[in-house]
Every structure is written in structure tokens, then in C-alpha cells.
Design an enzyme around this catalytic site. Sequence first.
Site, mmCIF file in Angstrom:
data_model
loop_
_atom_site.group_PDB
_atom_site.id
_atom_site.type_symbol
_atom_site.label_atom_id
_atom_site.label_comp_id
_atom_site.label_asym_id
_atom_site.label_seq_id
_atom_site.Cartn_x
_atom_site.Cartn_y
_atom_site.Cartn_z
ATOM 1 N N GLU A 53 -112.675 45.377 -12.776
ATOM 2 C CA GLU A 53 -112.407 43.965 -12.450
ATOM 3 C C GLU A 53 -113.547 43.174 -12.347
ATOM 4 O OE1 GLU A 53 -111.629 40.508 -12.185
ATOM 5 O OE2 GLU A 53 -112.007 41.297 -9.945
ATOM 6 N N HIS A 54 -113.890 42.172 -13.177
ATOM 7 C CA HIS A 54 -115.264 41.626 -13.293
ATOM 8 C C HIS A 54 -115.854 40.647 -12.540
ATOM 9 C CE1 HIS A 54 -118.780 40.944 -15.389
ATOM 10 N NE2 HIS A 54 -118.383 40.523 -16.865
ATOM 11 N N CYS A 55 -114.716 40.099 -11.544
ATOM 12 C CA CYS A 55 -115.162 38.744 -10.805
ATOM 13 C C CYS A 55 -116.278 39.080 -9.749
ATOM 14 C CB CYS A 55 -113.737 38.207 -10.084
ATOM 15 S SG CYS A 55 -113.183 39.101 -8.625
ATOM 16 N N GLY A 56 -116.237 40.111 -9.354
ATOM 17 C CA GLY A 56 -117.244 40.273 -8.152
ATOM 18 C C GLY A 56 -118.530 41.327 -8.617
ATOM 19 N N LEU A 57 -118.192 42.001 -9.829
ATOM 20 C CA LEU A 57 -119.117 43.023 -9.977
ATOM 21 C C LEU A 57 -119.421 42.989 -11.734
ATOM 22 C CD1 LEU A 57 -116.690 46.126 -8.811
ATOM 23 C CD2 LEU A 57 -119.138 45.282 -7.915
#
Length: 609
Positions: free
Chosen positions: A324-328
Site C-alpha cells: 500500500e503506497h501511502c507511506g511507502l
Amino acid sequence: MTEQAEQTHQAEHTSTFAHEDDLPRVPLPALADSCARFLQWCAPLLTPEQLAETEAAVADLQRPGGPGERLHAELERFDAHPDTHSWLDTFWPYRYLGRRDRIALNANFFFLFQDVALSQTARAAELTAAAVDYKLRLDREEIPPVTQRGVPLSMEQNKYLFSATRIPGETQDTVRRPYTEEWPGHSRARHIVVFHHGRMFRMDVIGPDGVPHSPADLEAGLGAVLKAAAEPAPGGTSVGHLTTMARAEWAAARRRLLDLDPVNAATLDEVETALFCVCLEDPAPADTQETCDRLLHGDSANRWFDKAVSFVVFPDGRAGINVEHCGLDGTTVLSFVDTLLGTPAEEQARRSGARDQGLPAVGPLTFVLDDGLRADVGRAAREFADYAAATATTTLSFEDFGSTAAKQLRTSPDAFVQLAYQLAHQRAKGRLGATYESIATRQYRRGRTEAMRVVTPEIQAFTAAMDNPDATPAQRRAAFRAAAEAHVARARECQTGQAPEQHLWELELIQRRRGDELGITEQPALFRTPGWTVMRDDYLSTSSAPSRHIQYFGFGSTSSRCIGVAYVLLPDRFNLYLSTPRPVADQMHAFADHLRHAVAELRALLAQS
């Protein structure tokens, strides 16, 4: 990401977050500089009339006392505040958590790991044990900071690796994770969530005394899951399907789950606090492309797409990760994966202190559902299956070309492949189009990425020369060299924070959030011009993930006519995963065919010199 990610390594004997407060801040460009660069960047994609309209709007934005001046002054005030880490502090949450479409396939990305001759449960147990070792070392801040050419990079994103879960919201999502005021320090969770046949299980990976379970224990626990979930879950009961919905729809469904029965709150808590997910797939994929496709979207009954990290393991032992891209961003996950896969599993288990403790605590996770929620689950499953089927993909592999060959031709490897993309796109679609490339900026405090727009006047001249029958080889080489130099120069600007798009976009967001308060009640005209809309309407969206531990990297397309180009460019190989909406499938396959020819053609052209 660029090929510079290849050159990163981990510095020894320094605590994980030791450099964070000392890293330089992301530079805030001057308004005039961003406006000038914006016009340079969008001009090659515009007609003379479109460019004139855009130039007039840019002039109005930056006129003395105009909206740009006031918005930029507000951004400068925010950047100067002592609690601000970066002028992008409010941009990133909007950029990732503000999107309202589905994140499954549209935002999450995957890596396919190198193959290992292990059974499904043995491979999953090794990955789990290695991740637990990493987690415990991260808790103690023993993961060495990554450096690039001796410069430390931000490790802030590592705080999103474990127990981080995106929570859907009506207008903007949030993230539930450790290292926050709501959840101080590292995660104390000792469990993961395991999926098989659409059923969910909680499994302890760390014993009651804080000692990790051995890989043998973990394999036994995973085997127990396979046995307990031998029969697929009944239709309409696999709640993971809901994580594929548009965000506001999923937020409403999650609220109904919470309101229906306290059991659901407890189950959601187990899922959201779990260290990570392990998805045990069935059946085995037929080939590499199907493996990649299932890593990207798979059977959504067997996923919780809001979870930061999900390991996916197939019956033949193939494995990968869905993120999941929001924090990584990719560079952080690459470092994580390289650590997991670059050290023998038994050594990581020994380092973590893992020991045999018997079968881990394993138990099913269930939800109480009413007819309405079962209908929502069934509808989400059908709609996402249709959406995945409407996405065309292909893999492309060059086994005789890599960054070493490009360097031998005296050119930047990234510039070489980006120019090859442009030439292939010109030939496949009959035109150049807006092209995005992700440029890592982790050398700055909480740095993430910068948006690079690839098409330059030099690239226009290069593609024209390549298909001009009257151009000589020397002229084509000169055009290539000029385009490659321009590409490298622009990439360096982006790496140093001197890029216009995110700066101007944040000014637009300030106007949306606080326009009335600032006396700017209308959106500046720039953000309705062809320059703004055409430059950001991707025909190609590209990103690189160089690691010898992965075979393929992939993500979904970003628009109705975009080809997503995810590439692994290593010294001795070059692998790509392409994705696009089904109506563009023929053009994607034509692009792939032309790319094969373009790489060979450019190699031959440059070798002549």
C-alpha cells in the site's frame, strides 16, 4: 526511482533514525523558477495556441500582488514554521490519502521475488521469520540507515512497514500506525493475518515472552491454516473484497460493519494492528505474467489491500509482495526486501533469537454480516474482478541487455531506456505523449519522490531524427546524445528539489483549503490551462526498481490511455511489466514490440561510435 538506487547501501553502527533531524530540508523553489520550468516542461506537448494560453495564465499567476505571490508567501510561512518538516508535509497526505478511487490495482504496487525451491508453507515461513527479525531490529533501531554515495537517506518511511493500515474515510483516508501520538513507539503486536481461500486467520509470530517463533513453528502454523481453510469461504463472506471499493464506499461499509456487531470492531482491530499479512494463494499461476498479475490484484477475497505489507506466496513456492503506497515508496521497500532476501533465513532466525515453541496460536477471524453487507461484499468482488479483467498486461525481458551494456555505450542507463520508451511510443502511437518518471528524493528530511516529466525538445528532435530517412547515423547519434544529456540534467534538477509540478500543485491546494481566508476565491487560471492538464495526462507512467532479488516490479495504469512501465534495470538484465486499460491493449503490445527493436537499434547505433 533511478539507477542511483542501485548504488545505495547500509551504513554500519548507526541507529536507524539517527540522521533524521540532521537531514537537509526539501528546498522550496522560487515561484519564478517553478513558473519558468513549468513552461519549459509543458511546451513540447502543446500547440502554439495552447502554449500561448498557458503562458498568459502563468504571467497572471506570478504578476506582482497576484494569486501566485500570495499563495507562495503562505507556503513560505508554513515551511518556516518550527513544527514543519517539509513544505510537502500537507501535500503528501492529500496526494495519497485524498484519492477517492480504488487503491487496489490503481495505487498499490508489487515486487516478484527471485524463485526459491521451497514449498508454499516453507517459503512463507522463511519470509515471515525474516520480516519478524527486521521488525525487532527496527524496534531497537538497529537497521542501519541507508546511504547513497555516502549521503544518508531518510528512514522515516520504515515506520510504515509494520502494523500500518490505511483506514478509509469519506473525504480523505487516515493511517493507523505506530510511531504516532495515538500509538506511541513501535508496534507491540505479536501477530500477523494469514489468508487462504478467502478465509482469514490470526497467527502469532512472536511468543508471549517476546521471543519469535522458529521457522519450523511458523511453517506448522501456516500448514494448520491450509488445513482449516481447505474449503473456500462461502460467497459474500470474504470482507477483504471491500478493500477494493472506492474509498468513500468502503468507508461507509466499514462504518456499517462497526455499527452492526462488536465482534466486527474486534476483528478489524486484529487486522489493522497485525504486523503484516501473508496471502497463501491457490492454485499456482500458469506463468510469470500471471504471477505478476496476481501479485498486482489477485483474488481480492485473499487480500486486505489497505495493509501496508502483504506477502503473497503461491503453491509452487513463488512469492512476492503487495504494498500500500501511502507511506511507502519503492526505494524503502527495496531496502526492506533486499535485507529479507539477502541473508540466509536460518541466520535471520538465529539473530532474532527465534526458537521452537510449538504450534503458534492460530485462530479464524470472522465478521458478523447482515444481508446488506453480504451483498456489498459480493458486489465488490464482482466489480473488482471485472476491473482487473479490463486491465491488459504483459511482461518483457531483455536477457542480453542491462545497465552495464548502456554504460559501455557511454550513456546513462536510465536515459537510454527512457529514450527507448519515447522512440517506441512514437512508433506505436504515432506521437509523443506526457511521460512521468518517479525520482527519489530521500536525501532530504522526510523526502519521498519528485515528479519528472520526460519529454523535452531534445527528445522531440531525437525521435524525429531516428525516423528521418535522410538523417545520417552521426546525426542520429548526436540527437541521442543531446537528448540523453537533457534527460540527465532534468533528473538532477528533480533530485535537488528543483521541479515545478508538486510546487505549483501545492499552491493550488492551498487555494482550495484557504482561498477565502487569503482573499483568493477563484482557482488560478493556470490550473485549467492546456499546459497543466496536458502535461499531467500520462501516456507513459514509468518507475524503476533495481534489485537483484526481484524479477519484476509492477503497478497499474494511471489513466484511460496510459501505459504503466515498471522496470527492473540491472547490470545484466532488463525486465519490464506493462499495464494499460483493455482498450489500449493493442497499442501496449505494439509499444512492447517497438521497444524490443528500439533497444537493439540504439545499441547498434551507439556501438558504431
